[in-house]
Enzyme design. Structure first.
Site, mmCIF file in Angstrom:
data_model
loop_
_atom_site.group_PDB
_atom_site.id
_atom_site.type_symbol
_atom_site.label_atom_id
_atom_site.label_comp_id
_atom_site.label_asym_id
_atom_site.label_seq_id
_atom_site.Cartn_x
_atom_site.Cartn_y
_atom_site.Cartn_z
ATOM 1 C CE LYS A 34 -3.483 6.799 0.587
ATOM 2 N NZ LYS A 34 -3.172 7.517 -0.653
ATOM 3 C CE LYS A 63 0.706 12.432 -0.489
ATOM 4 N NZ LYS A 63 -0.118 11.340 -1.052
ATOM 5 C CG LEU A 64 -5.921 20.057 -1.428
ATOM 6 C CD1 LEU A 64 -7.093 20.684 -0.676
ATOM 7 C CD2 LEU A 64 -6.174 20.094 -2.927
ATOM 8 C CG PHE A 65 1.836 22.992 -2.150
ATOM 9 C CD1 PHE A 65 2.116 23.534 -0.902
ATOM 10 C CD2 PHE A 65 2.702 23.252 -3.205
ATOM 11 C CE1 PHE A 65 3.238 24.329 -0.706
ATOM 12 C CE2 PHE A 65 3.828 24.042 -3.021
ATOM 13 C CZ PHE A 65 4.098 24.587 -1.768
ATOM 14 C CB ALA A 69 -7.363 32.718 -1.452
ATOM 15 C CB THR A 116 6.965 7.493 3.151
ATOM 16 O OG1 THR A 116 6.087 7.053 2.119
ATOM 17 C CG2 THR A 116 6.167 7.953 4.335
HETATM 18 O O1 C5P Z 1 3.076 1.454 -0.908
HETATM 19 P P1 C5P Z 1 1.595 1.347 -0.752
HETATM 20 O O2 C5P Z 1 0.943 0.823 -1.983
HETATM 21 O O3 C5P Z 1 1.159 0.596 0.503
HETATM 22 O O4 C5P Z 1 1.129 2.827 -0.604
HETATM 23 C C1 C5P Z 1 -0.024 3.214 0.066
HETATM 24 C C2 C5P Z 1 -0.126 4.708 0.029
HETATM 25 O O5 C5P Z 1 1.054 5.255 0.583
HETATM 26 C C3 C5P Z 1 -0.218 5.315 -1.371
HETATM 27 O O6 C5P Z 1 -1.559 5.539 -1.693
HETATM 28 C C4 C5P Z 1 0.555 6.601 -1.272
HETATM 29 O O7 C5P Z 1 -0.278 7.681 -0.967
HETATM 30 C C5 C5P Z 1 1.455 6.393 -0.128
HETATM 31 N N1 C5P Z 1 2.819 6.183 -0.630
HETATM 32 C C6 C5P Z 1 3.837 6.792 0.015
HETATM 33 N N2 C5P Z 1 5.119 6.638 -0.427
HETATM 34 C C7 C5P Z 1 5.396 5.853 -1.485
HETATM 35 C C8 C5P Z 1 4.367 5.190 -2.144
HETATM 36 C C9 C5P Z 1 3.074 5.376 -1.680
HETATM 37 O O8 C5P Z 1 3.601 7.478 1.005
HETATM 38 N N3 C5P Z 1 6.636 5.687 -1.889
#
Ligand code: C5P
Length: 238
Positions: A34, A63-65, A69, A116
């Site tokens: 990723k 994470k486009l927003f 268009a 998350t």
């Molecule tokens: O926490 P970790 O380093 O394993 O994160 C991996 C990916 O998870 C990050 O690249 C980010 O996109 C996502 N992430 C998330 N929530 C967080 C921290 C990272 O979804 N609090």
């Protein structure tokens, strides 16, 4: 899909050189990476190209927003990079625009449900609707699927409820917020082990810091891959 594709390693480093150093250190066993916003100004797209030439799979986490268009144009341009996964926010009009922009390319559009790291307090601050984090995340996933998303990004804690949705049939669930037993939480709030995430219906797990910050990165990745195969390798044929 190769077994190893279940693990997506987040290359959360500032530039392509550092990213490639990790890729070389991890070797053949890690097949899916990723690339996120943090590397955008550090050659992230060039690295995506290089990884594809090496036969790796690539998830570009943008994470486009934006207005439809603009999202459509951005995705049309990015789809030329032969990306495997691309993220947009899960608002249905954004998802529809991304699917239109992707056109005939094989790039899968993944919708972000709720980040998350969020807790209800931060959702209140941002004026999200009432309900638990899980309720909001599952409903956002459902709406994203109806809008044409190929999959969603969700916390492992919502994976089972999302997998149970009729709208999730044939869709991908990708879960960050995964921590192997005995590792640091960092700022992840709603975590689970890689094995639990897969058992709950995730197709892929994204792991960053537990590998990036390990003294033995290759060993850390191998341990997660072994955990993903489950006791007695029982996930290996799924
Ligand atoms: O926490 P970790 O380093 O394993 O994160 C991996 C990916 O998870 C990050 O690249 C980010 O996109 C996502 N992430 C998330 N929530 C967080 C921290 C990272 O979804 N609090």
């Amino acid at each position: 899909m190769r077994d190893s594709d279940r693990l997506i390693v987040a290359l959360d480093v500032p530039n392509a050189l550092e990213g490639m150093a990790i890729v070389e250190e991890l070797g053949d066993e890690v097949t899916f990476y990723k690339i996120g916003l943090g590397m955008l100004t550090g050659g992230g797209l060039a690295l995506a190209n290089e990884l594809k030439e090496m036969g790796k799979r690539v998830f570009l986490d943008m994470k486009l927003f934006d207005i439809g268009a603009t999202v459509e144009h951005a995705v049309r341009g990015l789809a030329q990079f032969d990306l495997d996964f691309l993220t947009v926010h899960g608002d249905p009009y954004v998802v529809r625009a991304a699917v239109a922009g992707r056109g005939e390319s094989a790039t899968k559009i993944l919708a972000v449900t709720i980040l998350t790291s969020l807790e209800r307090e931060q959702m209140d601050e941002a004026q999200y609707r009432d309900g638990t984090v899980a309720e909001v995340a599952v409903e956002r996933a459902r709406r994203a699927f109806l809008a044409g998303a190929d999959g969603v990004i969700s916390s492992p804690h919502e994976a089972a409820a999302i997998r149970a949705l009729p709208e999730a049939e044939g869709k991908l669930i990708v879960t960050p917020g995964v921590r192997p037993l005995g590792s640091e939480d960092n700022d992840q709030k709603r975590i689970a082990t890689p094995y639990a995430a897969i058992m709950d219906g995730a197709n892929h797990v994204v792991v960053g810091r537990p590998i990036r910050d390990a003294k033995d990165r290759r060993g850390a990745a191998q341990a997660i891959l072994a955990e993903l195969r489950g006791p007695m390798g029982k996930n290996s044929k799924k």
